[in-house]
Design a protein around this motif. Structure first.
Motif, PDB file in Angstrom:
ATOM      1  N   MET A  56       0.853  -1.201   0.000  1.00  0.00           N
ATOM      2  CA  MET A  56       0.000   0.000   0.000  1.00  0.00           C
ATOM      3  C   MET A  56       0.885   1.245   0.000  1.00  0.00           C
ATOM      4  N   SER A  57       0.610   2.179  -0.893  1.00  0.00           N
ATOM      5  CA  SER A  57       1.412   3.392  -0.972  1.00  0.00           C
ATOM      6  C   SER A  57       1.121   4.290   0.218  1.00  0.00           C
ATOM      7  N   SER A  58       2.087   5.152   0.526  1.00  0.00           N
ATOM      8  CA  SER A  58       1.940   6.049   1.669  1.00  0.00           C
ATOM      9  C   SER A  58       0.778   7.026   1.481  1.00  0.00           C
ATOM     10  N   SER A  59       0.468   7.359   0.230  1.00  0.00           N
ATOM     11  CA  SER A  59      -0.614   8.311  -0.018  1.00  0.00           C
ATOM     12  C   SER A  59      -1.975   7.742   0.379  1.00  0.00           C
ATOM     13  N   ALA A  60      -2.077   6.413   0.429  1.00  0.00           N
ATOM     14  CA  ALA A  60      -3.351   5.791   0.764  1.00  0.00           C
ATOM     15  C   ALA A  60      -3.787   6.132   2.182  1.00  0.00           C
ATOM     16  N   TYR A  61      -2.819   6.421   3.046  1.00  0.00           N
ATOM     17  CA  TYR A  61      -3.151   6.708   4.437  1.00  0.00           C
ATOM     18  C   TYR A  61      -3.790   8.087   4.627  1.00  0.00           C
ATOM     19  N   VAL A  62      -3.651   8.964   3.648  1.00  0.00           N
ATOM     20  CA  VAL A  62      -4.230  10.299   3.772  1.00  0.00           C
ATOM     21  C   VAL A  62      -5.436  10.498   2.867  1.00  0.00           C
ATOM     22  N   LEU A  63      -5.764   9.510   2.070  1.00  0.00           N
ATOM     23  CA  LEU A  63      -6.918   9.623   1.193  1.00  0.00           C
ATOM     24  C   LEU A  63      -8.207   9.397   1.985  1.00  0.00           C
ATOM     25  N   PRO A  64      -9.306  10.016   1.545  1.00  0.00           N
ATOM     26  CA  PRO A  64     -10.584   9.844   2.251  1.00  0.00           C
ATOM     27  C   PRO A  64     -11.045   8.390   2.249  1.00  0.00           C
ATOM     28  N   THR A  65     -11.681   7.991   3.337  1.00  0.00           N
ATOM     29  CA  THR A  65     -12.289   6.673   3.466  1.00  0.00           C
ATOM     30  C   THR A  65     -13.611   6.837   4.199  1.00  0.00           C
ATOM     31  N   ASP A  66     -14.347   5.730   4.339  1.00  0.00           N
ATOM     32  CA  ASP A  66     -15.599   5.797   5.088  1.00  0.00           C
ATOM     33  C   ASP A  66     -15.344   6.183   6.540  1.00  0.00           C
ATOM     34  N   ALA A  67     -14.208   5.734   7.075  1.00  0.00           N
ATOM     35  CA  ALA A  67     -13.875   6.042   8.470  1.00  0.00           C
ATOM     36  C   ALA A  67     -13.296   7.438   8.634  1.00  0.00           C
ATOM     37  N   SER A  68     -12.777   8.003   7.546  1.00  0.00           N
ATOM     38  CA  SER A  68     -12.194   9.344   7.593  1.00  0.00           C
ATOM     39  C   SER A  68     -12.624  10.118   6.349  1.00  0.00           C
ATOM     40  N   PRO A  69     -13.764  10.805   6.427  1.00  0.00           N
ATOM     41  CA  PRO A  69     -14.299  11.521   5.265  1.00  0.00           C
ATOM     42  C   PRO A  69     -13.339  12.598   4.761  1.00  0.00           C
ATOM     43  N   LYS A  70     -13.677  13.145   3.623  1.00  0.00           N
ATOM     44  CA  LYS A  70     -12.825  14.146   2.985  1.00  0.00           C
ATOM     45  C   LYS A  70     -12.611  15.370   3.863  1.00  0.00           C
ATOM     46  N   TRP A  71     -13.640  15.751   4.636  1.00  0.00           N
ATOM     47  CA  TRP A  71     -13.530  16.953   5.466  1.00  0.00           C
ATOM     48  C   TRP A  71     -12.700  16.727   6.731  1.00  0.00           C
ATOM     49  N   ASN A  72     -12.416  15.472   7.067  1.00  0.00           N
ATOM     50  CA  ASN A  72     -11.704  15.179   8.307  1.00  0.00           C
ATOM     51  C   ASN A  72     -10.202  15.363   8.137  1.00  0.00           C
ATOM     52  N   ASN A  73      -9.623  16.280   8.890  1.00  0.00           N
ATOM     53  CA  ASN A  73      -8.177  16.475   8.905  1.00  0.00           C
ATOM     54  C   ASN A  73      -7.607  15.608  10.023  1.00  0.00           C
ATOM     55  N   LYS A 128     -19.363  16.759  10.603  1.00  0.00           N
ATOM     56  CA  LYS A 128     -18.254  17.706  10.720  1.00  0.00           C
ATOM     57  C   LYS A 128     -18.571  18.783  11.753  1.00  0.00           C
ATOM     58  N   SER A 129     -17.624  19.067  12.608  1.00  0.00           N
ATOM     59  CA  SER A 129     -17.788  20.138  13.584  1.00  0.00           C
ATOM     60  C   SER A 129     -17.773  21.488  12.866  1.00  0.00           C
ATOM     61  N   PRO A 130     -18.603  22.425  13.283  1.00  0.00           N
ATOM     62  CA  PRO A 130     -18.609  23.744  12.627  1.00  0.00           C
ATOM     63  C   PRO A 130     -17.380  24.579  12.946  1.00  0.00           C
ATOM     64  N   VAL A 131     -16.588  24.163  13.934  1.00  0.00           N
ATOM     65  CA  VAL A 131     -15.434  24.967  14.334  1.00  0.00           C
ATOM     66  C   VAL A 131     -14.109  24.378  13.860  1.00  0.00           C
ATOM     67  N   GLY A 132     -14.132  23.220  13.183  1.00  0.00           N
ATOM     68  CA  GLY A 132     -12.875  22.627  12.757  1.00  0.00           C
ATOM     69  C   GLY A 132     -13.097  21.437  11.852  1.00  0.00           C
ATOM     70  N   TYR A 133     -12.001  20.887  11.369  1.00  0.00           N
ATOM     71  CA  TYR A 133     -12.069  19.765  10.438  1.00  0.00           C
ATOM     72  C   TYR A 133     -11.891  18.447  11.179  1.00  0.00           C
ATOM     73  N   PHE A 134     -12.872  18.149  12.020  1.00  0.00           N
ATOM     74  CA  PHE A 134     -12.889  16.909  12.794  1.00  0.00           C
ATOM     75  C   PHE A 134     -14.337  16.630  13.189  1.00  0.00           C
TER      76      PHE A 134
END
Length: 478
Positions: free
Chosen positions: A1-18, A103-109
């Motif tokens: 698995m490439s390192s970039s896969a760990y930062v790509l969006p998933t069901d457990a970590s949506p696109k808005w989640n930093n 998504k929280s209105p005050v941050g990306y989490f």
């Protein structure tokens, strides 16, 4: 698995989640929680007389658990929900899976991060207030006081100053709770201490810590936990969080050294308890402006927080009949109300316009710190206006807490005694809980009849149904 896969969006970590912001926010919330459990549990349990160690620590532990249940059941909505009135939101639960994972209105989490972080703030506020009441408050009255005060006092301050719909939001500079948390807990604690009444005479005259080494341990949790307290307030990993953490520790160290120096000059001895008090006033003072002032200002704030609260506690308190008439056990009024007010005013003086714009989406809604309105060509009128807003916010928090805390105490007193009975106050933990902090012989075994058996029940109305003959009468017949 490439390192970039760990930062790509998933069901457990949506696109808005930093992931970085999410990880830091969870860490910061945990650090704030550790300030109370075990921080203040240890600090309170060791800073009081031995006979009150269990009761004092238990008050903190109970409040932490009670606040969490109340917070997610209705209080979070009152502090950060839809507007009900200009100073409070609508009661609403924070338990739905859809709500917590959005998504929280005050941050990306996720919203769950924000709910838990704000719970930790609310919990420590109530526990700080308890420091004024140690050594005599009826534990059953405390059990009622916690949810009432959280609901009718804390949520109002949080909504008014921090929520987008609050009538003071965008006007008061209160980075992480100098007014919402510390001024309110200091004023409410002092007010509640008035209504609860004083400790017994022996305890007021002699109230030595039962374990100074553990005092330092609890203080250490408090100091290091403040990294999350002020570092988590921006709700993201960035320059402001880094500066806030740096300023927090810089101000605290300065305050501790100034308090210690004054103790050595006036009393010719270096006091451990004094150093802890100086540490606390530094932490409190920097809180409303931690990420909004330059580091030189943090040092100056530390010098003032180590000297002005020292004067009010060590000099003014002893000379004032008013202060002497109210038994504030750990001096919470001085370490939190005075230091919180001082920090709020100094934040209005030293807040840097650039940092305000970096911290807040619309930083121009806040006036520049008064100092910068002279030095950087900002409007002097706006600088004075910001100081006025800081004083207005402080006045609102003070008046609201005096009135509401008084009403809460009066209402509770109609159902249960606020203060323990004199006989119970003589005994302490064993009378209140049937437990003691230290076993001084054997394995905790006793060779006498526990004194608590000879004390009338704390809630007579409930116990009369179980005993047809008063315990005191039974003992006399024996």
């Amino acid at each position: 698995m490439s390192s970039s896969a760990y930062v790509l969006p998933t069901d457990a970590s949506p696109k808005w989640n930093n992931k970085a912001d999410n990880a830091w926010q969870l860490t910061a919330a945990t650090l704030v929680g550790l300030q109370t459990v075990p921080g203040l549990v240890i600090l309170y349990g060791s800073m009081v007389k031995r006979k009150w160690a269990v009761n004092s620590a238990f008050m903190a532990l109970y409040a932490f658990a009670c606040v969490l249940i109340c917070w997610v059941s209705w209080a979070h909505g009152m502090a950060f929900g839809a507007e009900l009135l200009p100073f409070v939101g609508k009661p609403n639960h924070a338990l739905g899976g859809k709500f917590l994972l959005a998504k929280s209105p005050v941050g990306y989490f996720p919203m769950a991060d924000f709910v838990f972080y704000q719970f930790a703030f609310a919990a420590i506020t109530v526990v700080l207030l308890a420091g004024s009441l140690l050594g005599r408050m009826n534990f059953y009255a405390w059990m009622l006081f916690v949810p009432f005060w959280l609901t009718f006092s804390y949520t109002v301050g949080a909504f008014s100053i921090w929520d987008d719909y609050g009538f003071l939001e965008g006007k008061i500079i209160d980075y992480a709770g100098g007014f919402v948390i510390h001024l309110s807990s200091g004023v409410a604690g002092f007010t509640a201490a008035y209504w609860v009444g004083p400790r017994i005479s022996d305890d007021r005259q002699s109230f030595p810590p039962n374990n100074i080494i553990l005092v330092l341990g609890g203080a250490g949790f408090l100091w290091m936990g403040w990294t999350g307290f002020n570092g988590g307030a921006p709700f993201k990993v960035g320059e402001i969080a880094s500066l806030a953490i740096f300023n927090t520790h810089l101000c605290t160290a300065t305050s501790l050294l100034v308090w210690l120096t004054l103790d050595m000059i006036v009393y010719t001895k270096s006091s451990v308890i004094g150093a802890v008090q100086g540490m606390i006033t530094g932490l409190v003072c920097i809180t409303p402006g931690a990420g909004l002032v330059d580091s030189w200002a943090a040092i100056l704030m530390g010098a003032l927080s180590g000297s002005i609260p020292w004067y009010t506690m060590m000099v003014l308190h002893k000379k004032s009949a008013f202060f002497q008439s109210v038994d504030d056990t750990l001096g919470v009024f001085h370490t939190h109300a005075v230091a919180g007010l001082l920090g709020g005013v100094l934040s209005g003086l030293f807040a840097k316009p650039k940092l305000l714009r970096t911290m807040y989406t619309d930083g121009n809604q806040y006036g520049p710190g008064l100092l910068y309105s002279f030095s950087e060509g900002e409007s002097v009128g706006e600088g004075f206006r910001q100081i006025w807003y800081q004083l207005l916010g402080a006045g609102f928090i003070i008046v609201w807490n005096v009135v509401v805390t008084s009403l809460i105490c009066i209402v509770i007193s109609r159902f249960v005694d606020l203060r323990m009975q004199e006989e119970e106050l003589e005994v302490g933990d064993d009378a209140a809980h049937g437990e003691e902090a230290y076993a001084l012989w054997g394995d905790g075994e006793r060779t006498w009849v526990p004194l608590r058996l000879h004390i009338s029940p704390t809630i007579p109305s409930l116990c009369r149904r179980r005993f047809s003959i008063p315990l005191t009468t039974m003992n006399q017949e024996e």
